[in-house]
Motif scaffolding. Structure first.
Motif, short mmCIF file in Angstrom:
data_model
loop_
_atom_site.label_atom_id
_atom_site.label_comp_id
_atom_site.label_asym_id
_atom_site.label_seq_id
_atom_site.Cartn_x
_atom_site.Cartn_y
_atom_site.Cartn_z
N HIS A 1 100.13 24.97 114.61
CA HIS A 1 101.18 25.17 113.59
C HIS A 1 102.41 24.37 114.02
O HIS A 1 103.35 24.90 114.56
N HIS B 1 103.84 24.95 120.46
CA HIS B 1 104.91 25.58 121.24
C HIS B 1 105.19 24.91 122.58
O HIS B 1 106.13 25.29 123.27
N HIS C 1 104.02 29.94 124.63
CA HIS C 1 104.66 30.51 123.44
C HIS C 1 106.16 30.40 123.62
O HIS C 1 106.66 29.31 123.89
N HIS D 1 96.69 29.49 111.65
CA HIS D 1 97.62 30.34 112.39
C HIS D 1 98.37 31.30 111.45
O HIS D 1 99.28 30.89 110.73
N GLU E 1 98.16 33.77 121.13
CA GLU E 1 99.30 32.86 121.18
C GLU E 1 100.05 33.07 122.49
O GLU E 1 100.80 34.03 122.65
ZN LIG Z 1 103.88 30.30 116.87
#
Ligand SMILES: [Zn+2]
Length: 402
Positions: A271, A250, A200, A50, A173
């Motif tokens: 991530h 997220h 997100h 990412h 994303e």
């Molecule tokens: Zn992010």
């Protein structure tokens, strides 16, 4: 100096000089005979799950960016503290970058609930802009790969080969990039999008998203849906039909549960951080990490100390946070999952994150490698975590329809 002393001095000098020459020659000989070439040449340096190679360019080329160029440049200088440079990454031997596309204007302008019907068109434009960048500024350093076969072929070329290029993969994303219309997904798949992060910053009728930074509350919003919406469920089903990898980063814990319940294929958390070490709504619980690992998925550790640990605020993490926060998280995931094979890196560099204080350029990834070598004392494990686990996952799962 008398004669005998001078003789002794000359003798010592001769020995010193010859040993220097011998040492140099023997070192060269040993290097030439060595079965272990340089790390850069023989091992994977980094496959990053990412990164945001184009976010700044996208913002600055937007109508607002063009209208207020100085303001946006100043904001970038102040907040975008990590960066990546194609040439430096190429020199460092970085193997693969998952380029994450998100359109901040779309997200913030219609926050936090409504999907924007124009979002797919804007997303396609972002793919175009990255491809232009690869053909122009990154020419000779990077190449776009459109499917697992192309990725596999690209990764076979080692960094010491003149044909070496960083393999760049399109990812998106935020499922709101579909603008609430599943049809856009076919177009994204056609364009080589390998992975989509389901949520997100805002819920956007896809799934509840975790407050990721203290200054991003869904303030004034109606109560968010808890977990995945029906659209979110349909999105996962269709992504799996098209062979697009599902990313849980997220999402709130309720959405993560929903994604786990509604997916059948191995997943990625691109991530993230671990809730046990960094107590944020954004971080994953140990049980969720283990479940993703047990299903053959990959956990990408973000290189952002604020999320990885319990700093009292972003300023404190900026001052005291370091790559050691990432190493601690990697060790923790390794311990709870009983393996390092599920771990990767999702740096989030160039994505307006306050990164570790000793690493601002992605090409400085060797600093993390050195810490991991100290931690694990095993080059194979370090290579797996930095590169192999992620690249093998993409080769094995990207495009596999389920
Ligand atoms: Zn992010």
């Amino acid at each position: 100096m008398n004669y005998s002393r001078r003789q002794a001095f000359l003798q010592i000098g001769k020995y010193a000089l010859s040993s220097l020459v011998f040492n140099h020659a023997s070192a060269n000989l040993l290097n030439a005979l060595s079965l272990e070439p340089e790390w850069k040449e023989s091992r994977m340096v980094l496959s990053d799950l990412h990164v945001h190679p184009l976010l700044d360019k996208w913002i600055q080329s937007s109508p607002w960016g063009k209208q207020y160029p100085l303001i946006f440049k100043a904001v970038s200088k102040m907040l975008n503290k990590t960066s990546l440079d194609w040439e430096r990454c190429w020199n460092a031997g970085i193997n693969m970058l998952c380029a994450a596309h998100f359109n901040p204007f779309d997200e913030f302008a219609s926050m936090p609930t409504d999907p924007n019907p124009d979002a797919p068109r804007q997303t396609i434009r972002m793919l175009d802009v990255l491809e232009d960048e690869i053909n122009e500024k990154a020419f000779g350093y990077a190449r776009l790969v459109n499917n697992a076969a192309e990725l596999k072929a690209a990764l076979k070329i080692k960094p010491n080969d003149p044909g070496f290029r960083i393999a760049v993969v399109h990812t998106i994303e935020g499922g709101h990039a579909l603008g609430g219309d599943l049809k856009a997904l076919d177009k994204f798949a056609e364009r080589g999008v390998a992975m989509i992060t389901i949520t997100h910053f805002f819920t956007k009728a896809v799934g509840s998203s975790a407050n990721s930074l203290p200054f991003f509350p869904d303030h004034g919003a109606p109560p968010p849906i808890q977990g995945l919406s029906n659209f979110g469920r349909d999105l996962i089903k269709r992504m799996e039909e098209l062979g697009i990898i599902v990313d849980v980063a997220h999402a709130t814990s309720t959405t993560v549960t929903g994604i786990l319940e509604n997916s059948t294929r191995p997943l990625v958390a691109s991530h993230i951080s671990a809730r046990t070490l960094g107590d944020h709504p954004y971080s994953l619980y140990d049980e969720q990490i283990k479940e993703i690992a047990n299903r053959g998925g990959i956990i990408g550790v973000i290189l952002m100390p604020y999320w990885l640990s319990n700093y009292s605020n972003v300023h404190m993490s900026d001052k005291y946070g370091s790559l050691r926060d990432a190493v601690k998280t990697i060790r923790h995931i390794c311990k709870i999952c009983g393996t390092h094979k599920c771990i990767g890196i999702g740096s989030d560099f160039a994505g307006y994150i306050p990164g570790p204080k000793e690493m601002r350029q992605l090409s400085d990834i060797h600093k993390l490698r050195e810490l991991l070598q100290d931690e694990f004392n095993d080059d194979d494990i370090v290579e797996d975590i930095l590169g192999k686990n992620v690249s093998e996952f993409f080769i094995n799962h990207w495009g596999v329809k389920g």
